[in-house]
Design a protein around this motif. Structure first.
Motif, short mmCIF file in Angstrom:
data_model
loop_
_atom_site.label_atom_id
_atom_site.label_comp_id
_atom_site.label_asym_id
_atom_site.label_seq_id
_atom_site.Cartn_x
_atom_site.Cartn_y
_atom_site.Cartn_z
N GLN A 197 -1.73 -3.78 -8.25
CA GLN A 197 -1.52 -2.38 -8.56
C GLN A 197 -0.32 -2.28 -9.49
O GLN A 197 0.65 -3.02 -9.35
CB GLN A 197 -1.23 -1.55 -7.30
N THR A 243 0.75 5.81 -9.16
CA THR A 243 -0.18 4.70 -9.36
C THR A 243 -0.82 4.80 -10.73
O THR A 243 -1.39 5.83 -11.08
CB THR A 243 -1.26 4.70 -8.28
N TYR A 270 -5.28 0.16 -10.27
CA TYR A 270 -5.61 -0.79 -9.22
C TYR A 270 -6.71 -1.69 -9.78
O TYR A 270 -7.73 -1.20 -10.27
CB TYR A 270 -6.10 -0.08 -7.96
N ASN A 284 -6.41 -10.06 2.88
CA ASN A 284 -7.07 -8.81 3.23
C ASN A 284 -6.34 -7.98 4.27
O ASN A 284 -6.93 -7.12 4.91
CB ASN A 284 -8.51 -9.07 3.67
N THR A 285 -5.05 -8.25 4.45
CA THR A 285 -4.25 -7.34 5.28
C THR A 285 -3.82 -6.14 4.46
O THR A 285 -3.34 -5.16 5.00
CB THR A 285 -2.96 -8.03 5.77
N GLY A 286 -3.95 -6.26 3.16
CA GLY A 286 -3.49 -5.19 2.29
C GLY A 286 -2.00 -5.23 2.02
O GLY A 286 -1.46 -4.33 1.39
N LYS A 287 -1.32 -6.25 2.48
CA LYS A 287 0.13 -6.34 2.27
C LYS A 287 0.42 -6.58 0.80
O LYS A 287 -0.11 -7.49 0.19
CB LYS A 287 0.71 -7.49 3.10
N LEU A 288 1.27 -5.72 0.24
CA LEU A 288 1.64 -5.83 -1.16
C LEU A 288 2.99 -6.52 -1.31
O LEU A 288 3.92 -6.27 -0.55
CB LEU A 288 1.73 -4.45 -1.81
N PHE A 333 5.86 -6.83 -4.21
CA PHE A 333 6.26 -6.17 -5.45
C PHE A 333 7.10 -7.10 -6.32
O PHE A 333 7.88 -7.92 -5.82
CB PHE A 333 7.11 -4.94 -5.13
#
Lengths: 109, 113
Positions: free
Chosen positions: A33, A45, A48, A93-97, A99
Motif C-alpha cells: 500500500q 491511501t 493497494y 495473510n495476517t494483514g500485518k503491514l 512500513f
C-alpha cells in the motif's frame, strides 16, 4: 537490513516535474500500500497492489513481488502533492503491514 | 461510507497514569490493528486482533495491552504511561474481504508528561 527500505528520504521538485519513489523489500511481500500523509497527519491511501501496475490521475504505482520492489511515480507535480509518502508491505495473510520510513516530498512553485 | 474513527483525538496524560485509546470501525472487518508513529518514521505495529475476543502481539507490544470486546471496537490500553509512549497512534481495519487492504483512522496524538 530493514524489511522495507524507502528511497529517497527526501525529495524536492518544482511544479510540473516528474519523479519517482521506490521501496525495496528484504523478503517476498504479498501486497503493498502507498499512502500520502498530509500536513494534518492524516494517512490517505493512494494505492493497494497485490501485483502489477495501477494508475490514478497523475500517480502510477508498480509492485513486483518477485523482484521485491514497488515504485510510485508522480507526474506533473503540484503544490498539493507535498507531504510524506509511505509504502507499507504485507508479508503474510495476517494483514500485518511493515512500513518504510517515508519520503518527504516538497513541491516548489 | 465505511469508516474508522478514533477517540480521543488528542490526549495529555501524566507519567504512571492509565490511558485508554478507543477505535471504532464500520467496515465489518474481522481484523483491527494499532500502530504508533514517531516523528520522522513510519508506523509500527503494537497489537492486532482477528475478531471479537482476540488480541495478538505486534512488533512492539511492551507497555501496551489491547482489548477487542466486539467486531466494531478495539482499544489500546497503557496501564502505566511513560514519556517514551508519547506518539501518534493509528488504528486500522482490514481482512480477507478487503484483500487485507487496511483502512486507517485519523490518529490520536498522545503526550505523556
Amino acid at each position: 537490513g530493514m524489511p522495507v527500505e524507502q528511497n529517497p528520504p527526501a525529495l524536492s521538485l518544482y511544479e510540473g516535474a516528474d519523479s519517482g519513489l521506490r521501496c525495496n523489500f528484504s523478503t517476498t511481500m504479498k501486497s503493498v500500500q502507498w499512502f500520502q500523509q498530509n500536513h494534518r497527519g492524516r494517512l490517505i491511501t493512494l494505492f493497494y497492489l497485490a501485483q502489477g501496475t495501477k494508475e490514478n490521475g497523475r500517480l502510477k504505482s508498480t509492485f513486483n513481488s518477485k523482484e521485491r520492489y514497488s515504485t510510485l511515480h508522480i507526474k506533473d507535480a503540484q503544490l498539493e502533492d507535498s507531504g510524506t509518502y509511505f509504502c507499507a508491505a504485507e508479508g503474510t495473510n495476517t494483514g500485518k503491514l511493515t512500513f518504510g520510513d517515508g519520503t518527504v516530498l516538497t513541491v516548489k512553485p | 461510507e465505511a469508516a474508522v474513527t478514533q477517540s480521543p483525538r488528542n490526549k495529555v496524560a501524566v507519567t504512571g497514569g492509565k490511558v485508554t485509546l478507543s477505535c471504532n470501525q464500520t467496515n465489518n472487518h474481522n481484523n483491527m490493528y494499532w500502530y504508533r508513529q514517531d516523528t520522522g518514521h513510519g508506523l509500527r505495529l503494537i497489537h492486532y486482533s482477528y475478531g471479537a475476543g482476540s488480541t495478538e502481539k505486534g512488533d512492539i507490544p511492551d507497555g501496551y495491552k489491547a482489548s477487542r470486546p466486539s467486531q466494531e471496537n478495539f482499544s489500546l490500553i497503557l496501564e502505566l504511561a511513560t514519556p517514551s509512549q508519547t506518539s501518534v497512534y493509528f488504528c486500522a481495519s482490514g481482512d480477507a474481504q478487503s484483500s487485507y487492504e487496511q483502512y486507517f483512522g485519523p490518529g490520536t496524538r498522545l503526550t505523556v508528561l
